[in-house]
Design a protein around this motif. Structure first.
Motif, PDB file in Angstrom:
ATOM      1  N   SER A  40     -13.721  12.184  96.367  1.00 44.04           N
ATOM      2  CA  SER A  40     -12.566  11.718  95.618  1.00 44.04           C
ATOM      3  C   SER A  40     -12.178  12.789  94.623  1.00 44.04           C
ATOM      4  CB  SER A  40     -12.877  10.411  94.891  1.00 44.04           C
ATOM      5  OG  SER A  40     -13.911  10.624  93.971  1.00 44.04           O
ATOM      6  N   VAL A  41     -10.994  12.643  94.063  1.00 48.40           N
ATOM      7  CA  VAL A  41     -10.505  13.655  93.130  1.00 48.40           C
ATOM      8  C   VAL A  41     -11.363  13.668  91.878  1.00 48.40           C
ATOM      9  CG1 VAL A  41      -8.542  14.348  91.738  1.00 48.40           C
ATOM     10  CG2 VAL A  41      -8.180  13.383  94.004  1.00 48.40           C
ATOM     11  N   THR A  42     -11.716  14.855  91.412  1.00 47.18           N
ATOM     12  CA  THR A  42     -12.440  14.990  90.161  1.00 47.18           C
ATOM     13  C   THR A  42     -11.569  15.691  89.140  1.00 47.18           C
ATOM     14  OG1 THR A  42     -13.386  17.084  90.885  1.00 47.18           O
ATOM     15  CG2 THR A  42     -14.666  15.122  91.333  1.00 47.18           C
ATOM     16  N   GLN A  43     -11.687  15.319  87.898  1.00 46.08           N
ATOM     17  CA  GLN A  43     -10.936  15.950  86.833  1.00 46.08           C
ATOM     18  C   GLN A  43     -11.562  17.293  86.497  1.00 46.08           C
ATOM     19  OE1 GLN A  43      -8.058  14.687  85.700  1.00 46.08           O
ATOM     20  NE2 GLN A  43      -8.385  13.162  87.309  1.00 46.08           N
ATOM     21  N   HIS A  44     -10.744  18.284  86.169  1.00 47.15           N
ATOM     22  CA  HIS A  44     -11.261  19.621  85.954  1.00 47.15           C
ATOM     23  C   HIS A  44     -10.434  20.301  84.888  1.00 47.15           C
ATOM     24  CE1 HIS A  44     -13.494  23.141  86.846  1.00 47.15           C
ATOM     25  NE2 HIS A  44     -12.437  23.825  87.243  1.00 47.15           N
ATOM     26  N   GLU A  92     -22.241  11.200  90.031  1.00 46.90           N
ATOM     27  CA  GLU A  92     -21.843  12.132  88.983  1.00 46.90           C
ATOM     28  C   GLU A  92     -20.648  12.932  89.458  1.00 46.90           C
ATOM     29  OE1 GLU A  92     -25.053  14.853  88.219  1.00 46.90           O
ATOM     30  OE2 GLU A  92     -25.635  14.899  90.315  1.00 46.90           O
ATOM     31  N   ASN A  93     -20.023  13.663  88.505  1.00 45.30           N
ATOM     32  CA  ASN A  93     -18.780  14.371  88.791  1.00 45.30           C
ATOM     33  C   ASN A  93     -19.051  15.762  89.340  1.00 45.30           C
ATOM     34  OD1 ASN A  93     -16.151  13.643  88.844  1.00 45.30           O
ATOM     35  ND2 ASN A  93     -15.625  14.538  86.869  1.00 45.30           N
ATOM     36  N   LEU A  94     -19.906  15.828  90.365  1.00 40.67           N
ATOM     37  CA  LEU A  94     -20.223  17.100  90.998  1.00 40.67           C
ATOM     38  C   LEU A  94     -20.032  16.970  92.505  1.00 40.67           C
ATOM     39  CD1 LEU A  94     -23.508  18.110  89.107  1.00 40.67           C
ATOM     40  CD2 LEU A  94     -21.249  19.123  88.822  1.00 40.67           C
ATOM     41  N   ASN A  95     -19.761  18.110  93.127  1.00 37.65           N
ATOM     42  CA  ASN A  95     -19.597  18.143  94.574  1.00 37.65           C
ATOM     43  C   ASN A  95     -20.722  18.955  95.196  1.00 37.65           C
ATOM     44  OD1 ASN A  95     -17.146  16.658  94.493  1.00 37.65           O
ATOM     45  ND2 ASN A  95     -16.117  18.506  93.772  1.00 37.65           N
ATOM     46  N   TYR A  96     -20.905  18.776  96.513  1.00 45.93           N
ATOM     47  CA  TYR A  96     -22.012  19.409  97.227  1.00 45.93           C
ATOM     48  C   TYR A  96     -21.489  20.376  98.279  1.00 45.93           C
ATOM     49  CZ  TYR A  96     -25.603  16.155  95.479  1.00 45.93           C
ATOM     50  OH  TYR A  96     -26.489  15.455  94.697  1.00 45.93           O
ATOM     51  N   ALA A  97     -22.257  21.462  98.464  1.00 47.37           N
ATOM     52  CA  ALA A  97     -21.959  22.418  99.524  1.00 47.37           C
ATOM     53  C   ALA A  97     -23.263  22.846 100.182  1.00 47.37           C
ATOM     54  CB  ALA A  97     -21.231  23.632  98.967  1.00 47.37           C
ATOM     55  N   LEU A  98     -23.162  23.219 101.455  1.00 50.09           N
ATOM     56  CA  LEU A  98     -24.299  23.790 102.167  1.00 50.09           C
ATOM     57  C   LEU A  98     -24.261  25.297 101.970  1.00 50.09           C
ATOM     58  CD1 LEU A  98     -26.652  23.322 104.255  1.00 50.09           C
ATOM     59  CD2 LEU A  98     -24.957  23.940 106.010  1.00 50.09           C
ATOM     60  N   PRO A  99     -25.352  25.914 101.518  1.00 47.07           N
ATOM     61  CA  PRO A  99     -25.351  27.379 101.358  1.00 47.07           C
ATOM     62  C   PRO A  99     -24.977  28.074 102.661  1.00 47.07           C
ATOM     63  CG  PRO A  99     -27.304  26.418 100.333  1.00 47.07           C
ATOM     64  CD  PRO A  99     -26.638  25.314 101.103  1.00 47.07           C
ATOM     65  N   ILE A 100     -24.142  29.099 102.572  1.00 54.17           N
ATOM     66  CA  ILE A 100     -23.680  29.777 103.779  1.00 54.17           C
ATOM     67  C   ILE A 100     -24.830  30.443 104.510  1.00 54.17           C
ATOM     68  CG2 ILE A 100     -23.153  31.969 102.648  1.00 54.17           C
ATOM     69  CD1 ILE A 100     -21.139  30.192 105.452  1.00 54.17           C
ATOM     70  N   GLY A 101     -25.911  30.772 103.781  1.00 54.91           N
ATOM     71  CA  GLY A 101     -27.070  31.364 104.439  1.00 54.91           C
ATOM     72  C   GLY A 101     -27.673  30.441 105.479  1.00 54.91           C
ATOM     73  N   GLU A 102     -27.598  29.126 105.246  1.00 53.24           N
ATOM     74  CA  GLU A 102     -28.119  28.171 106.227  1.00 53.24           C
ATOM     75  C   GLU A 102     -27.320  28.236 107.527  1.00 53.24           C
ATOM     76  OE1 GLU A 102     -30.804  26.357 105.963  1.00 53.24           O
ATOM     77  OE2 GLU A 102     -31.258  26.870 103.883  1.00 53.24           O
ATOM     78  N   VAL A 103     -26.030  28.478 107.419  1.00 52.86           N
ATOM     79  CA  VAL A 103     -25.178  28.601 108.607  1.00 52.86           C
ATOM     80  C   VAL A 103     -25.485  29.899 109.338  1.00 52.86           C
ATOM     81  CG1 VAL A 103     -22.804  28.735 109.435  1.00 52.86           C
ATOM     82  CG2 VAL A 103     -23.370  27.242 107.501  1.00 52.86           C
TER      83      VAL A 103
END
Length: 673
Positions: free
Chosen positions: A32-36, A236-247
């Protein structure tokens, strides 16, 4: 049904009347949209490169709509882009080298089982690029790498950085559902282990992410890819990413599926947990990839369901706590279908009741309710609808169900009723463990990438129905679920004598429980019933005998030689739907030792022909009743007994009531087992 993760649960959108609201393709979003508050942006020299290497992932919209609506769809109420775009926007992808593209696994999987076509990439100019080969895939890490059949002009690609610094500035890049590439800044704040066993760490970042960001690149300050944007933190107001090294470090030319899955069936609260663990070689076309993925996914669901039922073992009905109450109670004579479920106390009980009834023409109606994920319905066909047509025309059956107005299509602020789904995509037969013959149908709703799964059991007056609306990717789950649930669905049989005559004439519709019953009706003269257990008949002087008389046959679960079977437990006849005068013949079984005193007391009254089974008429409110126990065949103490009952409105002379009871019992025969 397999317990889907949050992404997959959001695979379909919009409203279908009383059905759950399914968010349009937000499976590919999971954010969802997070404020920044930051306003920083990458160096202008990088922006054009980022834009050229970032793409929208799209799925074709349905071209042909099999549905019919109450009126033309008011498409002018939709935003211009939505009503003119030939595609759904489902996420973001990016290039990291010559003909190498990356997105979130769940973005590409949004199209598995899709009813409209495979996913593709679209650039800022609107050009669409077909996927060529899937090259890498990980279900648990949620990424996929693939190539395109046609290369975009310029072959722009983003560099990668597998050693990003914590607390550094990052940029989340996403194609916000077709509105263009958006770049937003934040900080790479922390790492957190994946939940199952910490096999890798997710990157957490504060850059805002909106619908469509899933699968987009997370960039460092130099515009290099450090991760694949996947999901939002649930708390919480944080987003997740997969490290590109895993790819980059993942095995080439391999699809890996290694993820915990959970399966649940509506009749049992317990979940069956397991691991979907499989691999298959790549590269593969998207069609081959999705077909293999879906085959493995479906096989895993079948294995989990099988394991769940095996794990329950002898605790499943008709065994287990509470089963004996159902086995020794007389059938409820409810024409509304009920599921036999295990409640929180661990007892098997009937669940499901009629919550709403919508009348149809010709005395027809649709009664509805639900248990868990499953809608339950009783469809009473209109009197002017011929049985031969009705039972062989699923379109006509579903058109009647749709007259309830529950199923609608949302178009902007307006809900437009669906009045027909046309012919089903699938029409097969299924026989459950009780030897009841179901009709199983699947209808497609391409505009929401969903399918309606219907299991319909023919009854003299229409159908008893189980129904689910499912994202197309889990249609198989719904089908195997509902096959399992048929063994726990309790259905009694009822209708007018005219309806029974038509129903019994079609042997393909008859369950085993009715095949040994012979019902003969001579209107204005005599009614006769003859089965393997009992036979009785009565003349018109007991009760008028006409085509509109109602006959209900309640079935119960009876054990014989260690095996259980459905058998008739009660036969009831009434003059019509409004007249309470009735004749009932009921079967009673000797209680097992574990049953409470109420069962034992009731059995004692039967054995000794005590009130109300003593043949003495009595008043019950505004009606008068009389009942007796039919003498069993000579021999040992009976394990079951039959009672005959007659009720009529008003007050009558006792001798008249006894004469009525005699008419019912004088030809009554209990057959030796």
């Amino acid at each position: 049904m397999r317990t889907l993760n949050g992404q997959a649960l959001k695979a379909v959108s919009r409203t279908c009347g009383l059905l759950r609201r399914l968010a349009l393709w937000s499976v590919v979003l999971a954010m969802s949209v997070t404020q920044h508050a930051h306003a920083a942006s990458p160096d202008p020299s990088l922006v054009s490169k980022i834009n050229a290497a970032t793409f929208e992932v799209v799925i074709p919209r349905a071209v042909d709509d099999p549905l019919t609506y109450e009126k033309p769809l008011p498409l002018d109420l939709l935003p211009y882009q939505e009503r003119t775009d030939k595609y759904f926007s489902v996420g973001t992808a990016f290039a990291i080298g010559h003909n190498r593209y990356v997105t979130a696994g769940h973005v590409l999987l949004a199209a598995v089982g899709d009813l409209t076509g495979p996913p593709a990439l679209r650039d800022a100019s609107g050009h669409v690029y077909a996927i060529d080969k899937v090259q890498k895939f990980s279900l648990q890490q949620d990424f996929v790498m693939f190539s395109l059949k046609e290369q975009p002009n310029g072959n722009a690609a983003l560099e990668t950085n597998a050693k990003a610094a914590m607390n550094s500035v990052v940029y989340a890049v996403g194609n916000a559902l077709g509105t263009g590439v958006v770049i937003r800044d934040g900080l790479y704040t922390s790492d957190t282990p994946e939940d199952e066993n910490g096999r890798w760490k997710w990157m957490r970042f504060s850059a805002a992410a909106s619908p469509g960001n899933s699968g987009g690149p997370l960039l460092d300050q130099d515009g290099k890819v450090i991760g694949v944007v996947l999901m939002k933190s649930p708390n919480e107001n944080l987003n997740y990413a997969l490290p590109i090294g895993e790819v980059l470090n993942a095995s080439d030319n391999l699809a890996v599926m290694d993820k915990r899955e959970s399966y649940q069936l509506d009749i049992i609260e317990d979940d069956q947990n397991g691991t979907l663990k499989a691999q298959f070689p790549l590269p593969a076309s998207y069609d081959d990839f999705s077909a293999t993925y879906l085959k493995l996914l479906n096989r895993n669901s079948e294995d989990l369901l099988k394991a769940l039922l095996q794990q329950q073992g002898n605790e499943l009905f008709p065994h287990g706590a509470g089963s004996n109450h159902i086995l020794h109670d007389a059938p409820e004579l409810s024409l509304f279908p009920e599921l036999i479920v295990r409640n929180r106390s661990g007892q098997w009980v009937y669940s499901g009741r009629e919550l709403n009834r919508v009348p149809l023409s010709g005395n027809g109606y649709v009664a509805s309710g639900y248990v868990g994920h499953t809608f339950l319905m009783h469809l009473r066909r209109p009197d002017d609808m011929k049985a031969a047509t009705f039972y062989n025309d699923p379109k006509q059956m579903m058109d009647l169900v749709l007259k309830t107005g529950y199923w609608t299509r949302q178009v902007g602020p307006e809900k437009v009723k669906i009045v027909s789904m046309g012919k089903p995509a699938t029409d097969v037969s299924y026989t459950d463990s009780w030897q009841r013959h179901w009709k199983a149908f699947v209808w497609s709703l391409p505009y929401i990438n969903a399918q309606m799964v219907v299991f319909a059991l023919p009854t003299p007056d229409g159908y008893s129905i189980m129904m689910r609306l499912s994202p197309s990717v889990v249609t198989h789950d719904s089908v195997i679920d509902m096959k399992a649930l048929t063994d726990f669905l309790n259905v009694d049989y009822g209708g007018t004598l005219a309806q029974w005559k038509e129903f019994l004439a079609n042997s393909s519709l008859l369950p085993d429980v009715l095949k040994d019953a012979r019902i003969d009706v001579d209107y204005g003269k005599r009614f006769s019933y003859d089965s393997s257990n009992i036979a009785f008949s009565y003349p018109v002087t007991l009760q008028p005998i006409a085509s509109e008389n109602l006959l209900a046959v309640g079935v119960g679960y009876y054990e014989k030689h260690g095996k259980f079977a459905l058998q008739t437990g009660i036969v009831q006849l009434r003059l019509n739907i409004t007249d309470p005068d009735r004749i009932s013949v009921r079967r009673h079984t000797a209680p097992s030792p574990d049953l409470d005193d109420n069962f034992k007391e009731a059995w004692g009254k039967l054995l000794h022909k005590q009130h109300p089974f003593d043949g003495v008429p009595y008043n019950d409110g505004d009606e008068m009743d009389v009942a007796t126990v039919i003498d069993p065949p000579a021999g040992d103490a009976p394990s079951e007994l039959y009672t005959a009952f007659y009720a009529t409105q008003g007050t009558h002379k006792p001798e008249d009531m006894k004469a009525k009871l005699k008419l019912l019992t004088q030809e009554f025969k209990v057959k030796s087992p």
